[in-house]
Enzyme design. Structure first.
Site, mmCIF file in Angstrom:
data_model
loop_
_atom_site.group_PDB
_atom_site.id
_atom_site.type_symbol
_atom_site.label_atom_id
_atom_site.label_comp_id
_atom_site.label_asym_id
_atom_site.label_seq_id
_atom_site.Cartn_x
_atom_site.Cartn_y
_atom_site.Cartn_z
ATOM 1 N N THR A 15 0.820 -1.215 0.000
ATOM 2 C CA THR A 15 0.000 0.000 0.000
ATOM 3 C C THR A 15 0.858 1.271 0.000
ATOM 4 O OG1 THR A 15 -0.087 -0.237 2.385
ATOM 5 C CG2 THR A 15 -2.002 -1.028 1.158
ATOM 6 N N ALA A 17 4.221 3.908 -1.271
ATOM 7 C CA ALA A 17 4.636 4.541 -2.528
ATOM 8 C C ALA A 17 5.455 3.572 -3.387
ATOM 9 C CB ALA A 17 5.452 5.799 -2.217
ATOM 10 N N ARG A 43 -3.063 -2.030 9.775
ATOM 11 C CA ARG A 43 -3.886 -0.867 9.384
ATOM 12 C C ARG A 43 -4.562 -1.052 8.030
ATOM 13 N NH1 ARG A 43 0.696 1.563 11.392
ATOM 14 N NH2 ARG A 43 1.720 1.436 9.375
ATOM 15 N N ARG A 103 21.948 -3.579 3.139
ATOM 16 C CA ARG A 103 22.714 -3.139 1.963
ATOM 17 C C ARG A 103 24.223 -3.280 2.134
ATOM 18 N NH1 ARG A 103 19.385 2.342 1.121
ATOM 19 N NH2 ARG A 103 17.523 1.451 0.141
ATOM 20 N N CYS A 132 17.825 5.157 -3.542
ATOM 21 C CA CYS A 132 17.391 5.766 -4.809
ATOM 22 C C CYS A 132 18.447 6.700 -5.405
ATOM 23 C CB CYS A 132 16.077 6.514 -4.603
ATOM 24 S SG CYS A 132 15.988 7.415 -3.051
ATOM 25 N N GLN A 159 16.484 16.322 -4.100
ATOM 26 C CA GLN A 159 15.636 15.135 -4.010
ATOM 27 C C GLN A 159 14.161 15.446 -3.770
ATOM 28 O OE1 GLN A 159 19.268 12.765 -1.893
ATOM 29 N NE2 GLN A 159 17.318 11.690 -1.809
ATOM 30 N N SER A 162 8.683 12.438 -2.477
ATOM 31 C CA SER A 162 8.152 11.069 -2.515
ATOM 32 C C SER A 162 9.187 10.058 -2.040
ATOM 33 C CB SER A 162 7.646 10.709 -3.904
ATOM 34 O OG SER A 162 8.695 10.806 -4.841
ATOM 35 N N HIS A 252 14.406 12.532 -8.506
ATOM 36 C CA HIS A 252 15.580 13.156 -7.892
ATOM 37 C C HIS A 252 16.498 13.669 -9.003
ATOM 38 C CE1 HIS A 252 14.252 11.461 -4.229
ATOM 39 N NE2 HIS A 252 15.075 10.437 -4.111
HETATM 40 N N1 NAP Z 1 10.142 6.317 -1.676
HETATM 41 C C1 NAP Z 1 11.327 6.073 -2.234
HETATM 42 O O1 NAP Z 1 11.783 6.750 -3.183
HETATM 43 C C2 NAP Z 1 12.123 4.925 -1.751
HETATM 44 C C3 NAP Z 1 13.167 4.521 -2.540
HETATM 45 C C4 NAP Z 1 13.917 3.439 -2.136
HETATM 46 C C5 NAP Z 1 13.623 2.814 -0.958
HETATM 47 N N2 NAP Z 1 12.604 3.230 -0.184
HETATM 48 C C6 NAP Z 1 12.360 2.499 1.071
HETATM 49 O O2 NAP Z 1 11.198 1.690 0.951
HETATM 50 C C7 NAP Z 1 10.517 1.669 2.196
HETATM 51 C C8 NAP Z 1 9.080 2.105 2.009
HETATM 52 O O3 NAP Z 1 9.057 3.391 1.439
HETATM 53 P P1 NAP Z 1 7.722 4.049 0.878
HETATM 54 O O4 NAP Z 1 8.182 5.327 0.306
HETATM 55 O O5 NAP Z 1 6.954 3.087 0.045
HETATM 56 O O6 NAP Z 1 6.904 4.320 2.256
HETATM 57 P P2 NAP Z 1 5.334 4.524 2.489
HETATM 58 O O7 NAP Z 1 4.672 5.139 1.307
HETATM 59 O O8 NAP Z 1 5.248 5.204 3.800
HETATM 60 O O9 NAP Z 1 4.767 3.020 2.643
HETATM 61 C C9 NAP Z 1 5.119 2.186 3.714
HETATM 62 C C10 NAP Z 1 4.560 0.780 3.492
HETATM 63 O O10 NAP Z 1 5.020 -0.072 4.557
HETATM 64 C C11 NAP Z 1 3.898 -0.675 5.182
HETATM 65 N N3 NAP Z 1 4.130 -0.897 6.620
HETATM 66 C C12 NAP Z 1 4.352 0.037 7.565
HETATM 67 N N4 NAP Z 1 4.454 -0.562 8.785
HETATM 68 C C13 NAP Z 1 4.324 -1.887 8.566
HETATM 69 C C14 NAP Z 1 4.325 -3.024 9.407
HETATM 70 N N5 NAP Z 1 4.477 -2.923 10.744
HETATM 71 N N6 NAP Z 1 4.149 -4.260 8.854
HETATM 72 C C15 NAP Z 1 3.956 -4.392 7.527
HETATM 73 N N7 NAP Z 1 3.927 -3.341 6.665
HETATM 74 C C16 NAP Z 1 4.116 -2.106 7.185
HETATM 75 C C17 NAP Z 1 2.769 0.311 4.983
HETATM 76 O O11 NAP Z 1 1.532 -0.358 5.161
HETATM 77 P P3 NAP Z 1 0.218 0.395 5.774
HETATM 78 O O12 NAP Z 1 -0.585 0.838 4.588
HETATM 79 O O13 NAP Z 1 -0.457 -0.700 6.512
HETATM 80 O O14 NAP Z 1 0.683 1.510 6.643
HETATM 81 C C18 NAP Z 1 3.027 0.732 3.541
HETATM 82 O O15 NAP Z 1 2.570 -0.268 2.653
HETATM 83 C C19 NAP Z 1 11.350 2.524 3.148
HETATM 84 O O16 NAP Z 1 12.212 1.682 3.877
HETATM 85 C C20 NAP Z 1 12.120 3.418 2.246
HETATM 86 O O17 NAP Z 1 13.328 3.844 2.799
HETATM 87 C C21 NAP Z 1 11.826 4.262 -0.564
#
Ligand code: NAP
Length: 348
Positions: A15, A17, A43, A103, A132, A159, A162, A252
């Protein structure tokens, strides 16, 4: 992972990003998916998502979520990867992790398929997707490194919000509205949710991404430094980074200074190297004001390079401007390409 005609795939953080983009890109690239299992926290359990025109129901991610799963994409934060990835591997899945949890673990390959696909051959069940801002930099610089050698990188990033998840996008939009309404801007997430203070991002630039480390660099900057050396298999490569968050939703941008090994390299040579590189596209013509921007790169698969200039004082020095969609090549696309490479190389 035994060779099959299609694979059962779990998306942990479906769910979020990144998780949403992973599902979109699996669909777009026709990855051979038999079952798609979307997982999240309690949630969002029960929420309905669509994959390949079918409704799929989000389940709470637990250690029991991975039976019969071949590939598990993780993007739910480092703590969830640490809690659940072992159970996924023990159930027989290969984990491709978007967080920073593993990593820098020497037993975990850190892979950008255009740069170091051979690292996948030694995987032990977990493969890490780089940060990223690192992915786009090494993808752009690898063709230059291959052609002319590379000894030094100094990068400043610009950056998008998102990169900090859905909630950061909402914070930028809300603050923009508050500013236009002449109300006080409410800052609760950026620059780093876990740090002591928050600053508005709308109409601003924040020279802090993630928390500060003991040496004065932020964790994001140290990720760029350490991950680049690991992916390029060169601990002696000189890398310095300054990471800045801007009020941009997606993509970015990076201003990068490099020093190559040869001292008879021209701008045209660098442009030709970029033109021949995989996954990189040259957009560089000052006479027509051609260069990439966050808006022009959004939703695209490639890493775009422009503004290539010789340094005026160092014959081995060059300046570049590199832009890509942080949720696409910076995250979801790279993880899907890792999975595709595993299948192509027939790696278990
Ligand atoms: N955004 C980027 O550009 C990017 C790039 C590379 C890596 N990342 C990494 O990828 C990860 C997620 O980033 P995002 O940007 O997608 O964040 P996000 O939009 O905040 O989404 C977080 C996701 O994790 C889930 N989650 C949170 N707590 C959880 C739990 N206790 N058990 C299972 N699922 C849980 C959330 O589910 P709910 O809907 O239930 O809250 C949601 O699906 C981070 O570690 C981030 O550093 C992000």
């Amino acid at each position: 992972m035994a060779k099959k005609s299609s694979y059962n795939v779990a998306v942990v953080g479906a769910t979020g990003a990144v998780g949403q983009k992973v599902m979109e890109i699996l669909e777009d690239r026709k990855f051979p998916v038999a079952e798609l299992r979307p997982l999240s926290s309690k949630r969002s359990a029960g929420k309905k998502l669509t994959f390949n025109n079918e409704e799929v129901t989000v389940q709470e991610a637990t250690t029991d979520s991975f039976s019969n799963i071949d590939i598990a994409f993780f993007s739910a934060g480092g703590a969830i990867t640490e809690q659940l990835s072992k159970a996924a591997v023990e159930s027989g899945a290969v984990v491709i992790d978007n967080t920073s949890a593993f990593r820098m673990d020497k037993d975990v390959p850190l892979v950008v398929p255009e740069v170091n696909p051979e690292a996948l051959e030694s995987h032990k069940g977990i493969i890490a997707n780089p940060n990223c801002s690192t992915i786009q930099m090494v993808a752009a610089l690898n063709p230059i490194k291959e052609a002319f050698g590379l000894s030094r990188i100094v990068v400043s990033t610009y950056q998008a919000v998102s990169g900090a998840g859905w909630a950061a996008n909402e914070e930028l939009k809300n603050q923009t509205q508050q500013y236009l309404n002449e109300e006080e801007m409410v800052a609760e997430i950026l620059p780093a949710g876990s740090d002591k203070k928050n600053y508005p991002i709308a109409f601003n630039a924040l020279p802090q991404i993630d928390v500060f480390t003991e040496n004065g660099y932020t964790a994001e900057e140290m990720k760029m430094i350490n991950e680049t050396k690991k992916i390029m298999s060169n601990p002696d490569l000189s890398v310095a980074a300054t990471c800045v968050r801007l009020p941009v939703i997606n993509s970015h941008a990076e201003s990068i200074y490099i020093e190559v090994d040869n001292d008879d390299v021209s701008v045209k040579d660098i442009q030709d190297a970029i033109k021949g590189g995989k996954g990189v596209v040259l957009q560089d013509d000052p006479s027509t004001q051609t260069y990439p921007t966050p808006l022009s790169a959004a939703d695209k698969y490639d890493v775009f390079v422009g503004r290539i200039r010789e340094d005026l004082d160092n014959k081995k020095g060059f300046h570049l401007w590199v832009v890509t969609d942080n949720l696409v090549k910076g995250a979801a696309l790279n993880t899907v390409q890792i999975a595709e490479t595993l299948l192509e190389k027939d790696l278990k």
